[in-house]
Design an enzyme around this catalytic site. Structure first.
Site, mmCIF file in Angstrom:
data_model
loop_
_atom_site.group_PDB
_atom_site.id
_atom_site.type_symbol
_atom_site.label_atom_id
_atom_site.label_comp_id
_atom_site.label_asym_id
_atom_site.label_seq_id
_atom_site.Cartn_x
_atom_site.Cartn_y
_atom_site.Cartn_z
ATOM 1 N N ARG A 110 -8.478 -31.015 24.034
ATOM 2 C CA ARG A 110 -9.137 -30.059 23.139
ATOM 3 C C ARG A 110 -8.967 -30.492 21.697
ATOM 4 O O ARG A 110 -7.986 -31.129 21.351
ATOM 5 C CB ARG A 110 -8.571 -28.655 23.331
ATOM 6 C CG ARG A 110 -7.085 -28.464 22.991
ATOM 7 C CD ARG A 110 -6.827 -28.134 21.542
ATOM 8 N NE ARG A 110 -5.489 -27.646 21.311
ATOM 9 C CZ ARG A 110 -4.790 -27.902 20.223
ATOM 10 N NH1 ARG A 110 -5.269 -28.669 19.270
ATOM 11 N NH2 ARG A 110 -3.573 -27.389 20.065
ATOM 12 N N GLU A 209 -7.339 -19.010 17.223
ATOM 13 C CA GLU A 209 -6.492 -19.535 16.131
ATOM 14 C C GLU A 209 -7.318 -20.349 15.134
ATOM 15 O O GLU A 209 -7.083 -20.309 13.929
ATOM 16 C CB GLU A 209 -5.370 -20.388 16.728
ATOM 17 C CG GLU A 209 -4.489 -21.032 15.685
ATOM 18 C CD GLU A 209 -3.264 -21.719 16.279
ATOM 19 O OE1 GLU A 209 -2.773 -21.279 17.341
ATOM 20 O OE2 GLU A 209 -2.796 -22.700 15.679
ATOM 21 N N ARG A 213 -12.337 -24.140 19.224
ATOM 22 C CA ARG A 213 -11.493 -25.024 20.021
ATOM 23 C C ARG A 213 -12.447 -25.622 21.044
ATOM 24 O O ARG A 213 -13.020 -24.888 21.882
ATOM 25 C CB ARG A 213 -10.382 -24.242 20.742
ATOM 26 C CG ARG A 213 -9.258 -23.772 19.815
ATOM 27 C CD ARG A 213 -8.358 -24.939 19.451
ATOM 28 N NE ARG A 213 -7.354 -24.620 18.472
ATOM 29 C CZ ARG A 213 -6.083 -24.355 18.743
ATOM 30 N NH1 ARG A 213 -5.664 -24.304 19.980
ATOM 31 N NH2 ARG A 213 -5.219 -24.142 17.778
ATOM 32 N N CYS A 255 -3.036 -24.051 11.705
ATOM 33 C CA CYS A 255 -1.619 -24.409 11.823
ATOM 34 C C CYS A 255 -1.445 -25.889 11.495
ATOM 35 O O CYS A 255 -2.217 -26.720 11.991
ATOM 36 C CB CYS A 255 -1.150 -24.122 13.253
ATOM 37 S SG CYS A 255 0.549 -24.634 13.579
ATOM 38 N N THR A 257 0.466 -28.040 12.588
ATOM 39 C CA THR A 257 0.743 -28.916 13.746
ATOM 40 C C THR A 257 -0.545 -29.536 14.286
ATOM 41 O O THR A 257 -0.505 -30.528 15.003
ATOM 42 C CB THR A 257 1.408 -28.156 14.914
ATOM 43 O OG1 THR A 257 0.522 -27.127 15.364
ATOM 44 C CG2 THR A 257 2.730 -27.554 14.511
ATOM 45 N N ARG A 264 -5.236 -31.989 21.179
ATOM 46 C CA ARG A 264 -4.121 -31.970 22.138
ATOM 47 C C ARG A 264 -4.703 -32.443 23.462
ATOM 48 O O ARG A 264 -5.563 -31.794 24.049
ATOM 49 C CB ARG A 264 -3.544 -30.554 22.269
ATOM 50 C CG ARG A 264 -2.186 -30.547 22.999
ATOM 51 C CD ARG A 264 -1.511 -29.216 22.903
ATOM 52 N NE ARG A 264 -1.940 -28.273 23.916
ATOM 53 C CZ ARG A 264 -1.465 -28.199 25.155
ATOM 54 N NH1 ARG A 264 -0.522 -29.051 25.553
ATOM 55 N NH2 ARG A 264 -1.934 -27.304 26.004
ATOM 56 N N ARG A 291 4.929 -28.435 27.766
ATOM 57 C CA ARG A 291 4.724 -26.981 27.771
ATOM 58 C C ARG A 291 4.757 -26.499 29.212
ATOM 59 O O ARG A 291 4.750 -27.297 30.148
ATOM 60 C CB ARG A 291 3.369 -26.614 27.138
ATOM 61 C CG ARG A 291 3.294 -26.929 25.659
ATOM 62 C CD ARG A 291 1.979 -26.486 25.021
ATOM 63 N NE ARG A 291 2.018 -26.699 23.584
ATOM 64 C CZ ARG A 291 1.044 -26.377 22.738
ATOM 65 N NH1 ARG A 291 -0.069 -25.803 23.188
ATOM 66 N NH2 ARG A 291 1.157 -26.601 21.442
ATOM 67 N N GLU A 296 1.278 -22.835 25.813
ATOM 68 C CA GLU A 296 2.349 -22.618 24.866
ATOM 69 C C GLU A 296 3.114 -21.336 25.182
ATOM 70 O O GLU A 296 2.517 -20.320 25.555
ATOM 71 C CB GLU A 296 1.711 -22.515 23.476
ATOM 72 C CG GLU A 296 2.709 -22.627 22.374
ATOM 73 C CD GLU A 296 2.024 -22.782 21.031
ATOM 74 O OE1 GLU A 296 0.930 -22.210 20.844
ATOM 75 O OE2 GLU A 296 2.592 -23.485 20.180
HETATM 76 P P1 ADP Z 1 -3.928 -25.196 23.186
HETATM 77 O O1 ADP Z 1 -4.124 -26.222 24.240
HETATM 78 O O2 ADP Z 1 -5.221 -24.702 22.670
HETATM 79 O O3 ADP Z 1 -2.984 -25.690 22.150
HETATM 80 P P2 ADP Z 1 -2.321 -23.635 25.096
HETATM 81 O O4 ADP Z 1 -1.127 -24.530 25.147
HETATM 82 O O5 ADP Z 1 -2.021 -22.173 25.071
HETATM 83 O O6 ADP Z 1 -3.229 -23.901 23.821
HETATM 84 O O7 ADP Z 1 -3.238 -23.982 26.330
HETATM 85 C C1 ADP Z 1 -4.425 -23.275 26.546
HETATM 86 C C2 ADP Z 1 -4.779 -23.208 28.005
HETATM 87 O O8 ADP Z 1 -5.116 -24.492 28.464
HETATM 88 C C3 ADP Z 1 -3.629 -22.717 28.888
HETATM 89 O O9 ADP Z 1 -4.163 -21.894 29.901
HETATM 90 C C4 ADP Z 1 -3.125 -23.999 29.504
HETATM 91 O O10 ADP Z 1 -2.480 -23.816 30.754
HETATM 92 C C5 ADP Z 1 -4.422 -24.749 29.666
HETATM 93 N N1 ADP Z 1 -4.220 -26.187 29.849
HETATM 94 C C6 ADP Z 1 -3.618 -27.052 29.000
HETATM 95 N N2 ADP Z 1 -3.630 -28.290 29.505
HETATM 96 C C7 ADP Z 1 -4.249 -28.216 30.715
HETATM 97 C C8 ADP Z 1 -4.579 -29.160 31.730
HETATM 98 N N3 ADP Z 1 -4.271 -30.443 31.595
HETATM 99 N N4 ADP Z 1 -5.222 -28.700 32.827
HETATM 100 C C9 ADP Z 1 -5.557 -27.407 32.953
HETATM 101 N N5 ADP Z 1 -5.281 -26.478 32.039
HETATM 102 C C10 ADP Z 1 -4.639 -26.878 30.928
HETATM 103 N N1 ARG Z 2 3.458 -20.430 14.713
HETATM 104 C C1 ARG Z 2 4.064 -20.768 15.973
HETATM 105 C C2 ARG Z 2 5.462 -21.300 15.726
HETATM 106 O O1 ARG Z 2 5.763 -21.626 14.608
HETATM 107 C C3 ARG Z 2 3.243 -21.774 16.747
HETATM 108 C C4 ARG Z 2 3.215 -23.169 16.176
HETATM 109 C C5 ARG Z 2 2.445 -24.216 16.939
HETATM 110 N N2 ARG Z 2 1.473 -23.674 17.845
HETATM 111 C C6 ARG Z 2 0.250 -23.297 17.531
HETATM 112 N N3 ARG Z 2 -0.453 -22.705 18.472
HETATM 113 N N4 ARG Z 2 -0.263 -23.504 16.360
HETATM 114 O O2 ARG Z 2 6.235 -21.421 16.657
#
Ligand code: ADP
Ligand code: ARG
Length: 339
Positions: A110, A209, A213, A255, A257, A264, A291, A296
Site C-alpha cells: 500500500r 489516516e 491509501r 504520520c 513514519t 508498506r 505486526r 498495527e
Molecule cells: P497499513 O497497512 O495501512 O499501515 P495496518 O497495519 O492496520 O495499516 O493494516 C491494514 C490491514 O491490512 C489490516 O487488516 C492488515 O491485516 C492487512 N494486511 C496487511 N498486510 C497484509 C497482507 N500481506 N495480506 C493481507 N492483509 C494484510
Molecule cells: N501515532 C502512533 C504512534 O505513535 C502510530 C504511529 C505509526 N503508525 C501509523 N499508523 N502512522 O504509535
C-alpha cells in the site's frame, strides 16, 4: 517558562525538548496548524511509538526542528538527504520467496497519498473532506480493466459488511485512539469509504489516516505481480490527481513514519516454529518490522505475522520490495530449519 515534557518512550518525548518547544510554540502554518495539533496524539497517548502528525505539507517545514530529528531517528534519514522514488516494475528483482505456497498467505503493498492544495486529514473541514472524497472517487471511476471498481461510502455500509471487510483485511478499522487524538477521525464516518475492484486485488481507502491509501494485494507471494499492479494504478492516478510531495521528503503523509515512498509492502507469513524474538531478530537484520495478523496494534494469530519494510523514506519503492523478498526468504528458511 519551561513546559512539562511529554511522558513515555515516544519519539515525541525524546525530541520535544523545552528549547524546541519554545522555538515552535507560536508558529502557525497557512492552514492554521500549530504545534498543539502536531503533538496532540502523543500527549494523549503516552504509549505512542512516534506521537506526532502533520496537519499539512507546510508542517514539515515550519516544525522541522521537531520533525527532522524524529524523521532521522525513524528512517535514518538526515536533513541533508534527498528522497528518490523508483516505481518501475522492470527494475524490481524480487523472486517469489515461497513458490510452493507453503508459508506466505498473502502479499499486500500500500502507499499513502494526500492531495496537493488541501490540508491533511487532521485539519480538513467537513466540506473540504467531501471535496477530497468527490475528487478521488471521480478519478477512481475513470479506471478501466483490472483496476475498474466501485466506491462504497462508509456511511451507507451496513455494520455486518463493514465488520467482514475489516476481518478480511480489506478495510480500515474504526476508532483508532491515536488518530482520534490527532483529530483525524472528526465527523466520522462522513466522507470515508472504500473503493475496490471485483476481485479485491486493487483497493483504495478514502479519508482515513491519509486521504488515499492505495492498495494492491492478492493471495500468495508473487511480489512482482502485486508491485506491477500498484505501479500501474499509481501511473493512472497520477495523470488524474496531483499528490502532495516535496523534493526532500518525497510523498507527504499525516504520520512521519510514512513519508517518502509512503509504502508498506507486507506479507502475511505463517511461522509457527519460530519464537517472537527469533522473528524480530531476523526481521531487524533485514530492515523489516513485524505486526500482528490484523495489522498495527494487533497480535499474531495462528502463527501468522505481518512482516513489512520499516523504512519508507530514503529507500526507493523497488528497494523496499526487494528487501521484503529477501527478508521473507530468510524467515522461511529459519522456519523450515525449526521444523
Ligand atoms: P497499513 O497497512 O495501512 O499501515 P495496518 O497495519 O492496520 O495499516 O493494516 C491494514 C490491514 O491490512 C489490516 O487488516 C492488515 O491485516 C492487512 N494486511 C496487511 N498486510 C497484509 C497482507 N500481506 N495480506 C493481507 N492483509 C494484510
Ligand atoms: N501515532 C502512533 C504512534 O505513535 C502510530 C504511529 C505509526 N503508525 C501509523 N499508523 N502512522 O504509535
Amino acid at each position: 517558562m519551561d513546559f512539562p515534557r511529554p511522558q513515555g518512550g515516544s519519539l515525541l518525548a525524546r525530541h520535544l525538548t523545552p528549547g524546541v518547544r519554545r522555538r515552535l510554540k507560536d508558529r502557525v502554518t497557512r492552514y492554521g496548524v500549530r504545534l498543539d495539533h502536531v503533538i496532540a496524539s502523543g500527549l494523549a497517548n503516552p504509549d505512542s511509538a512516534v506521537g506526532v502528525y502533520a496537519g499539512d505539507a507546510e508542517s514539515y517545514e515550519l516544525f522541522a526542528p521537531l520533525f527532522d530529528p524524529i524523521i532521522a531517528d525513524y528512517h535514518g534519514f538526515g536533513p541533508e538527504k534527498r528522497h528518490q522514488s523508483d516505481l518501475d516494475p522492470a527494475h524490481l528483482d524480487a523472486p517469489n520467496p515461497d513458490p510452493e505456497g507453503r508459508y506466505v498467505v498473502s502479499t499486500r503493498i500500500r502507499v499513502a497519498r494526500n492531495l496537493c492544495c488541501f490540508p491533511f486529514g487532521s485539519i480538513l473541514s467537513r466540506r473540504e473532506r467531501r471535496i477530497v472524497e468527490a475528487t478521488v472517487v471521480h478519478a477512481l471511476e475513470g479506471l478501466s480493466g483490472e483496476l475498474a471498481g466501485r466506491y462504497y461510502p462508509l456511511s451507507a455500509m451496513d455494520p455486518e459488511t463493514q465488520a467482514r471487510l475489516v476481518a478480511d483485511h480489506f478495510l480500515f478499522k474504526e476508532g483508532d485512539r491515536f488518530l482520534e487524538a490527532a483529530g483525524l477521525n472528526r465527523d466520522w464516518p462522513d466522507a470515508r469509504g472504500l473503493f475496490h475492484n471485483e476481485d479485491k486485488t486493487f483497493l483504495v481507502w478514502v479519508n482515513e489516516e491519509d486521504q488515499l491509501r492505495i492498495i494492491s494485494m492478492q493471495p500468495g507471494a508473487d511480489l512482482q505481480a502485486v508491485f506491477a499492479r500498484l505501479a500501474r494504478a499509481l501511473g493512472e492516478l497520477e495523470r488524474r490527481l496531483t499528490f502532495a510531495r516535496s523534493e526532500r521528503l518525497g510523498y507527504l503523509t499525516s504520520c512521519p513514519t510514512n513519508l517518502g515512498t509512503a509504502m508498506r509492502a507486507s506479507v502475511h507469513v505463517r511461522l509457527p516454529g519460530l519464537t517472537g524474538e527469533e522473528i524480530q531478530a531476523i526481521a531487524r537484520d533485514h530492515g523489516l518490522q513485524v505486526r500482528g495478523t490484523h495489522g498495527e496494534h494487533s497480535d499474531a494469530e495462528g502463527g501468522v505475522y505481518d512482516v513489512s519494510n520499516k523504512r519508507r523514506l530514503g529507500i526507493t519503492e523497488v528497494e523496499a520490495v526487494r528487501r521484503l523478498a529477501a527478508g521473507t526468504a530468510a524467515l522461511i528458511s529459519a522456519e523450515a530449519r525449526a521444523f
